[in-house]
Write a protein that holds these residues in place. Structure first.
Motif, PDB file in Angstrom:
ATOM      1  N   GLY A  73      24.720 -21.215  27.931  1.00 40.00           N
ATOM      2  CA  GLY A  73      24.998 -19.904  28.515  1.00 40.00           C
ATOM      3  C   GLY A  73      23.919 -19.479  29.499  1.00 40.00           C
ATOM      4  O   GLY A  73      24.215 -18.926  30.564  1.00 40.00           O
ATOM      5  N   ALA A  74      22.660 -19.739  29.149  1.00 43.58           N
ATOM      6  CA  ALA A  74      21.555 -19.408  30.065  1.00 43.58           C
ATOM      7  C   ALA A  74      21.666 -20.232  31.343  1.00 43.58           C
ATOM      8  O   ALA A  74      21.509 -19.717  32.453  1.00 43.58           O
ATOM      9  N   PHE A  75      21.952 -21.517  31.177  1.00 46.74           N
ATOM     10  CA  PHE A  75      22.118 -22.418  32.319  1.00 46.74           C
ATOM     11  C   PHE A  75      23.279 -21.951  33.203  1.00 46.74           C
ATOM     12  O   PHE A  75      23.141 -21.831  34.420  1.00 46.74           O
TER      13      PHE A  75
ATOM     14  N   PRO B 207      13.132 -13.807  33.408  1.00 46.28           N
ATOM     15  CA  PRO B 207      12.095 -14.522  32.650  1.00 46.28           C
ATOM     16  C   PRO B 207      12.020 -14.086  31.185  1.00 46.28           C
ATOM     17  O   PRO B 207      11.804 -14.918  30.305  1.00 46.28           O
ATOM     18  N   VAL B 208      12.226 -12.811  30.923  1.00 47.13           N
ATOM     19  CA  VAL B 208      12.199 -12.309  29.550  1.00 47.13           C
ATOM     20  C   VAL B 208      13.369 -12.900  28.765  1.00 47.13           C
ATOM     21  O   VAL B 208      13.204 -13.405  27.648  1.00 47.13           O
TER      22      VAL B 208
ATOM     23  N   ALA C 246      12.672 -19.879  23.370  1.00 47.29           N
ATOM     24  CA  ALA C 246      11.989 -19.755  22.074  1.00 47.29           C
ATOM     25  C   ALA C 246      12.974 -19.939  20.918  1.00 47.29           C
ATOM     26  O   ALA C 246      12.690 -20.655  19.949  1.00 47.29           O
ATOM     27  N   GLY C 247      14.133 -19.306  21.016  1.00 49.03           N
ATOM     28  CA  GLY C 247      15.146 -19.454  19.968  1.00 49.03           C
ATOM     29  C   GLY C 247      15.616 -20.895  19.834  1.00 49.03           C
ATOM     30  O   GLY C 247      15.771 -21.410  18.716  1.00 49.03           O
TER      31      GLY C 247
ATOM     32  N   PHE D 193      16.560 -26.375  31.534  1.00 52.96           N
ATOM     33  CA  PHE D 193      17.153 -26.550  32.854  1.00 52.96           C
ATOM     34  C   PHE D 193      17.424 -25.192  33.496  1.00 52.96           C
ATOM     35  O   PHE D 193      17.274 -25.034  34.713  1.00 52.96           O
ATOM     36  N   ALA D 194      17.798 -24.198  32.698  1.00 54.41           N
ATOM     37  CA  ALA D 194      17.986 -22.839  33.218  1.00 54.41           C
ATOM     38  C   ALA D 194      16.683 -22.301  33.793  1.00 54.41           C
ATOM     39  O   ALA D 194      16.678 -21.645  34.835  1.00 54.41           O
ATOM     40  N   VAL D 195      15.563 -22.602  33.130  1.00 59.75           N
ATOM     41  CA  VAL D 195      14.256 -22.185  33.645  1.00 59.75           C
ATOM     42  C   VAL D 195      14.001 -22.837  35.001  1.00 59.75           C
ATOM     43  O   VAL D 195      13.530 -22.184  35.942  1.00 59.75           O
ATOM     44  N   LEU D 196      14.316 -24.125  35.122  1.00 60.57           N
ATOM     45  CA  LEU D 196      14.148 -24.813  36.411  1.00 60.57           C
ATOM     46  C   LEU D 196      15.033 -24.183  37.487  1.00 60.57           C
ATOM     47  O   LEU D 196      14.610 -24.033  38.638  1.00 60.57           O
TER      48      LEU D 196
END
Length: 168
Positions: free
Chosen positions: A54-56, A95-96, A103-104, A126-129
């Motif tokens: 979902g984040a990705f 970012p939050v 973390a989860g 990958f979402a962070v990237l």
């Protein structure tokens, strides 16, 4: 006469084609990646894997929204990116949210390692990237011009980061 946006380099028609392509691929990748990982590969539909995916997927949608608005800016010859305040808010809030998802997922990997959790953490990372690629530094280099620039100049600020900086 007001100053208008003029892309450096390619013709306006070529720039529009490129933006439409980027927009289309970002949107297509959401269902395509879901189908590939969950249906073809068989990644289990656990809460962790779905949270990471979902984040990705959310970052891909943010990217598609950016390319759509960039295309609108070019078509209408607008001096600034439409919706830039929303992107500035996303740059601060994501970012939050991404940290919470990573973390989860990391906790889940420690508690239940394996296919029940590893893919979710991978999707989250990958979402962070993708976040970095859109809001900070261009990480994706998918054409000769980008690769040539990377080889000669190195990494550069992302298009969205430049648009947000230009409106300050």
């Amino acid at each position: 006469m007001p100053r208008t946006y003029r892309p450096a380099g390619p013709t306006r028609a070529a720039a529009r084609r490129r933006l439409r392509s980027l927009l289309g691929w970002e949107l297509l990748n959401v269902p395509l990646q879901a189908w590939l990982w969950f249906a073809v590969v068989g990644v289990p539909l656990t809460a962790v894997n779905l949270a990471g995916f979902g984040a990705f997927a959310a970052l891909l949608v943010v990217g598609a929204a950016y390319w759509a608005l960039k295309l609108r800016q070019l078509r209408r010859d607008e001096p600034r990116l439409p919706g830039r305040r929303h992107f500035a808010t996303a740059r601060a809030a994501l970012p939050v949210l991404l940290a919470a998802v990573v973390a989860g997922c990391a906790v889940a990997v420690v508690r239940a390692p394996g296919t029940q959790s590893y893919p979710g953490l991978g999707f989250a990372l990958f979402a962070v990237l993708e976040y970095v690629n859109y809001f900070h530094v261009q990480l994706m280099h998918d054409n000769r011009a980008d690769l040539r620039r990377l080889a000669t100049v190195g990494f550069r600020r992302s298009h969205l980061a430049r648009d947000l900086r230009a409106t300050r």
